[in-house]
Design an enzyme around this catalytic site. Structure first.
Site, PDB file in Angstrom:
ATOM      1  N   SER A  40      40.263  40.923  50.593  1.00  0.00           N
ATOM      2  CA  SER A  40      41.248  41.646  49.793  1.00  0.00           C
ATOM      3  C   SER A  40      41.026  41.302  48.332  1.00  0.00           C
ATOM      4  CB  SER A  40      42.679  41.280  50.204  1.00  0.00           C
ATOM      5  OG  SER A  40      43.622  42.040  49.462  1.00  0.00           O
ATOM      6  N   GLU A  41      41.071  42.308  47.459  1.00  0.00           N
ATOM      7  CA  GLU A  41      40.661  42.106  46.074  1.00  0.00           C
ATOM      8  C   GLU A  41      41.547  41.131  45.314  1.00  0.00           C
ATOM      9  OE1 GLU A  41      42.307  45.513  43.270  1.00  0.00           O
ATOM     10  OE2 GLU A  41      41.405  46.367  45.054  1.00  0.00           O
ATOM     11  N   ASN A  42      42.779  40.881  45.794  1.00  0.00           N
ATOM     12  CA  ASN A  42      43.634  39.921  45.099  1.00  0.00           C
ATOM     13  C   ASN A  42      43.248  38.473  45.389  1.00  0.00           C
ATOM     14  OD1 ASN A  42      44.663  40.586  47.739  1.00  0.00           O
ATOM     15  ND2 ASN A  42      46.481  39.377  47.264  1.00  0.00           N
TER      16      ASN A  42
ATOM     17  N   SER B 272      37.337  36.610  43.264  1.00  0.00           N
ATOM     18  CA  SER B 272      37.311  37.768  44.155  1.00  0.00           C
ATOM     19  C   SER B 272      36.482  38.892  43.553  1.00  0.00           C
ATOM     20  CB  SER B 272      38.736  38.243  44.422  1.00  0.00           C
ATOM     21  OG  SER B 272      38.737  39.353  45.284  1.00  0.00           O
TER      22      SER B 272
END
Length: 221
Positions: free
Chosen positions: A55-57, A97
């Site tokens: 997940s990009e976060n 990330s």
């Protein structure tokens, strides 16, 4: 195509669409899941299969959604939904990330979209305050950095307008990057000749699918 033709063919629900995508992801791939239907894919991979969801976060190793009594309030995905970590999973700084994304370390990114064009253009953001994705977010980085980009979305809008189009009307997220599209009616590959239909839901004819699609569809060779 009359709506009854699609209803009789039993379009896939959101979880079924996610399961269809999950089935095609090879063992061992690192996969980013965008917001919307893509986030449901993590719920559809059996625990014995190793697919590492990102997940990009700042999460690597996302597991299925937790039951309410086991929710960790600080562990959320990019869509602000609570998630779990599989064994070996980790969370880290946002900058790390995006270094993974921009460094080409993701085998696949699965995004939702408003539209996909026959040449692989994707439009999955808008400027309207009423839209759930009011800004482009990290989708541009994902479209450029992931080795492959798949889209999962409804085949038409709520008012029946096609989402598979000749040219996108929404602002583009990225040009010519989508390789495959999963909808509630079909699975289609983006090729140099346009959309090639690889699978359709039982009971749906090729002609009926074409009637719900603006772009020209092609049968597999």
């Amino acid at each position: 195509m009359p709506d009854t033709a699609v209803a009789e063919a039993k379009p896939l629900g959101r979880a079924e669409m996610a399961a269809r995508v999950a089935r095609d992801i090879p063992e061992g791939w690192y996969v980013n899941l965008g917001i919307g239907i893509p986030t449901l894919i993590a719920d559809q991979v059996p625990i014995e299969r190793e697919v590492i969801f990102h997940s990009e976060n700042g999460i690597l190793g996302i597991g299925p959604a937790p039951p309410p009594e086991r929710t960790e309030p600080w562990l959320i995905n990019a869509g602000k939904q609570h998630v779990t970590l599989r064994a070996g999973g980790s969370f880290f700084h946002h900058a790390d990330s995006f270094a993974m994304i921009r460094g080409g370390h993701l085998d696949l990114c699965v995004l939702g979209a408003f539209e996909v064009a026959e040449n692989g253009d994707i439009a999955n953001w808008a400027t309207s305050e009423n839209d759930t994705a009011p800004a482009v977010g990290g989708a541009m980085d994902l479209a450029a950095g992931a080795r492959r980009l798949w889209v999962v979305m409804e085949h038409v809008t709520k008012d029946g307008r096609p989402r598979l189009v000749r040219r996108c009307a929404y602002p583009l997220t990225a040009p010519a990057v989508v390789q495959r599209v999963y909808t509630n009616l079909a699975v289609l590959d983006v090729t140099p000749q346009g959309f090639v239909t690889r699978a359709m839901i039982p009971g749906l004819s090729f002609e009926a699918l074409q009637a719900r699609t603006e772009a020209r569809l092609h049968r597999p060779a």
